[in-house]
Design a protein around this motif. Structure first.
Motif, mmCIF file in Angstrom:
data_model
loop_
_atom_site.group_PDB
_atom_site.id
_atom_site.type_symbol
_atom_site.label_atom_id
_atom_site.label_comp_id
_atom_site.label_asym_id
_atom_site.label_seq_id
_atom_site.Cartn_x
_atom_site.Cartn_y
_atom_site.Cartn_z
ATOM 1 N N SER A 26 0.830 -1.202 0.000
ATOM 2 C CA SER A 26 0.000 0.000 0.000
ATOM 3 C C SER A 26 0.866 1.255 0.000
ATOM 4 O O SER A 26 0.557 2.242 0.667
ATOM 5 C CB SER A 26 -0.935 -0.011 1.214
ATOM 6 O OG SER A 26 -1.786 -1.141 1.179
ATOM 7 N N GLY A 27 1.967 1.209 -0.749
ATOM 8 C CA GLY A 27 2.912 2.316 -0.732
ATOM 9 C C GLY A 27 2.672 3.380 -1.779
ATOM 10 O O GLY A 27 3.471 4.321 -1.889
ATOM 11 N N ALA B 185 7.280 -4.844 -3.564
ATOM 12 C CA ALA B 185 6.189 -3.932 -3.221
ATOM 13 C C ALA B 185 6.333 -2.600 -3.950
ATOM 14 O O ALA B 185 5.330 -1.971 -4.315
ATOM 15 C CB ALA B 185 6.142 -3.712 -1.710
ATOM 16 N N LEU B 186 7.577 -2.156 -4.161
ATOM 17 C CA LEU B 186 7.781 -0.933 -4.951
ATOM 18 C C LEU B 186 7.375 -1.155 -6.401
ATOM 19 O O LEU B 186 6.706 -0.322 -7.014
ATOM 20 C CB LEU B 186 9.239 -0.495 -4.882
ATOM 21 C CG LEU B 186 9.689 0.297 -3.651
ATOM 22 C CD1 LEU B 186 11.170 0.637 -3.763
ATOM 23 C CD2 LEU B 186 8.868 1.560 -3.473
ATOM 24 N N LEU B 187 7.775 -2.292 -6.964
ATOM 25 C CA LEU B 187 7.413 -2.593 -8.347
ATOM 26 C C LEU B 187 5.902 -2.691 -8.492
ATOM 27 O O LEU B 187 5.323 -2.187 -9.456
ATOM 28 C CB LEU B 187 8.073 -3.897 -8.787
ATOM 29 C CG LEU B 187 7.776 -4.350 -10.213
ATOM 30 C CD1 LEU B 187 8.231 -3.306 -11.224
ATOM 31 C CD2 LEU B 187 8.440 -5.690 -10.497
ATOM 32 N N ASP B 188 5.252 -3.300 -7.527
ATOM 33 C CA ASP B 188 3.794 -3.395 -7.571
ATOM 34 C C ASP B 188 3.162 -2.010 -7.516
ATOM 35 O O ASP B 188 2.196 -1.718 -8.235
ATOM 36 C CB ASP B 188 3.296 -4.253 -6.406
ATOM 37 C CG ASP B 188 1.805 -4.514 -6.469
ATOM 38 O OD1 ASP B 188 1.395 -5.405 -7.234
ATOM 39 O OD2 ASP B 188 1.043 -3.814 -5.759
ATOM 40 N N GLY B 189 3.712 -1.133 -6.674
ATOM 41 C CA GLY B 189 3.189 0.221 -6.587
ATOM 42 C C GLY B 189 3.371 1.007 -7.873
ATOM 43 O O GLY B 189 2.565 1.868 -8.219
ATOM 44 N N GLY C 204 18.143 -1.363 -4.086
ATOM 45 C CA GLY C 204 18.004 -1.131 -2.656
ATOM 46 C C GLY C 204 17.292 0.134 -2.240
ATOM 47 O O GLY C 204 17.362 0.523 -1.070
ATOM 48 N N VAL C 205 16.574 0.815 -3.146
ATOM 49 C CA VAL C 205 15.907 2.066 -2.778
ATOM 50 C C VAL C 205 14.623 1.769 -2.006
ATOM 51 O O VAL C 205 14.043 0.685 -2.109
ATOM 52 C CB VAL C 205 15.591 2.916 -4.017
ATOM 53 C CG1 VAL C 205 16.866 3.316 -4.722
ATOM 54 C CG2 VAL C 205 14.659 2.164 -4.974
ATOM 55 N N THR C 206 14.169 2.743 -1.231
ATOM 56 C CA THR C 206 12.936 2.583 -0.447
ATOM 57 C C THR C 206 11.799 3.476 -0.941
ATOM 58 O O THR C 206 10.665 3.319 -0.497
ATOM 59 C CB THR C 206 13.205 2.897 1.036
ATOM 60 O OG1 THR C 206 13.694 4.233 1.157
ATOM 61 C CG2 THR C 206 14.225 1.926 1.619
ATOM 62 N N GLY C 207 12.097 4.411 -1.826
ATOM 63 C CA GLY C 207 11.061 5.277 -2.383
ATOM 64 C C GLY C 207 11.416 5.670 -3.807
ATOM 65 O O GLY C 207 12.603 5.853 -4.125
ATOM 66 N N VAL C 208 10.411 5.795 -4.671
ATOM 67 C CA VAL C 208 10.680 6.093 -6.080
ATOM 68 C C VAL C 208 9.661 7.075 -6.635
ATOM 69 O O VAL C 208 8.550 7.238 -6.114
ATOM 70 C CB VAL C 208 10.653 4.809 -6.953
ATOM 71 C CG1 VAL C 208 11.767 3.868 -6.565
ATOM 72 C CG2 VAL C 208 9.306 4.108 -6.872
ATOM 73 N N ARG C 209 10.087 7.749 -7.706
ATOM 74 C CA ARG C 209 9.209 8.553 -8.539
ATOM 75 C C ARG C 209 9.071 7.845 -9.888
ATOM 76 O O ARG C 209 10.028 7.231 -10.375
ATOM 77 C CB ARG C 209 9.784 9.952 -8.741
ATOM 78 C CG ARG C 209 9.932 10.748 -7.452
ATOM 79 C CD ARG C 209 10.646 12.069 -7.715
ATOM 80 N NE ARG C 209 10.726 12.890 -6.504
ATOM 81 C CZ ARG C 209 11.299 14.088 -6.458
ATOM 82 N NH1 ARG C 209 11.854 14.602 -7.567
ATOM 83 N NH2 ARG C 209 11.322 14.781 -5.335
#
Length: 316
Positions: free
Chosen positions: A49-50, A83-87, A127-132
């Protein structure tokens, strides 16, 4: 498009660095995205849910995705955390570049789209935790919508890119039916044991493996039996597993490498390595590891190996 940053000399993604979101970008209701997915049967767990924000920038879609804080420690273990890829692809399930609302121009009714074909995928940083994210339309292929995707970190430094991602509509009613059916069974995949009764072995000549030996001569019976020590005999723990499995591996390699064994089967006997019913006790970790090894050998060399597991209270 990658461009040189004005300061620092690093490479950044055009449209993801600097002012964020870009001036003129129009916000999209993120709760509306989640509600549309939930209404179609896509219920997301907390780590997935990110999705923090979505915008339309001209004909492109923009998004901001962050891992929840409790998942930050896992990010280093992935090129790009699942989870990032899904987001990154969540907005594409119900939105497309160039549109103005949910599903407009897609012709998919109340369904959603799922990623179907990935092309030109590159990972630039791990290894990132947040993306644009910036998503652009690249046309249709085979009746599917297709987009390109660029992903950068919070400074616009490249993280990943996809030259072409094709999206396919899916009937969520079918997926829900499968999910309900799987829930009744407890899992899509399960091991079921069937009782087959006594197995006739009369007339089969056999011998223990230690009696046959690898270096000896003479005829080899059609069945050779290898007894494996269980956790009790092997001492349990990692050392016991490594010692026993290593020994069985050596036997298997020798069995396959010697011509005198070509016409025989090796029966590998374990004790308590398999749970076949509720009345069975804890799994013997040594025997279970042996089963994994021998099953791999069975897949590569059919009819050369047999696995036999005995009850822990059977003295056979």
């Amino acid at each position: 498009m990658l461009v040189e940053a004005a300061a620092g000399g690093g490479v950044v993604v055009d449209g993801l660095a600097g002012v964020w979101p870009p001036r003129g970008a129009v916000a999209v209701d993120v709760d509306g995205v989640r509600d549309r997915l939930a209404g179609a049967g896509c219920v997301l767990g907390p780590v997935f849910s990110g999705l923090r924000a979505v915008w339309r920038d001209g004909g492109d879609l923009l998004a901001e995705v962050c891992l929840p804080e409790e998942a930050w420690g896992d990010a280093a273990g992935f090129g790009l955390h699942p989870a990032l890829l899904d987001g990154v692809v969540q907005p594409l399930s119900v939105l497309l570049p160039g549109g103005t609302g949910f599903g407009e121009g897609a012709g998919f009714g109340e369904g959603v789209r799922v990623p179907a074909v990935w092309g030109g995928v590159s990972l630039h940083r791990a290894g990132v935790t947040g993306v644009r994210v910036r998503v652009s339309a690249v046309g249709r292929g085979g009746g599917r919508e297709a987009v390109s995707v660029v992903v950068g970190d919070e400074a616009g430094v490249p993280v990943a890119s996809v030259d072409r991602l094709e999206l396919r509509p899916v009937d969520m009613g079918q997926l829900r039916a499968v999910s309900v059916s799987a829930g009744r069974r407890g899992s899509l995949y399960a091991v079921q044991w069937a009782e087959v009764g006594p197995v006739p072995v009369c007339g089969q000549a056999w011998a223990w493996h230690e009696d046959v030996g690898e270096s000896g001569g003479g005829p080899v019976p059609g069945v050779v039996v290898l007894r494996c020590p269980d956790a009790g005999a092997g001492g349990g723990g990692g050392g016991g597993v490594g010692e026993v499995v290593g020994g069985v591996l050596g036997v298997v390699q020798g069995w396959l490498g010697l011509e005198r064994f070509a016409g025989s089967r090796l029966v590998v006997v374990t004790r308590g390595a398999v749970v076949a019913g509720q009345e069975d006790g804890p799994v013997d970790v040594v025997g279970a590891a042996v089963w994994g090894l021998v099953r791999s050998a069975q897949a590569e060399h059919p009819d050369r190996f047999v696995l036999l597991d005995l009850d822990t209270d059977t003295d056979t």
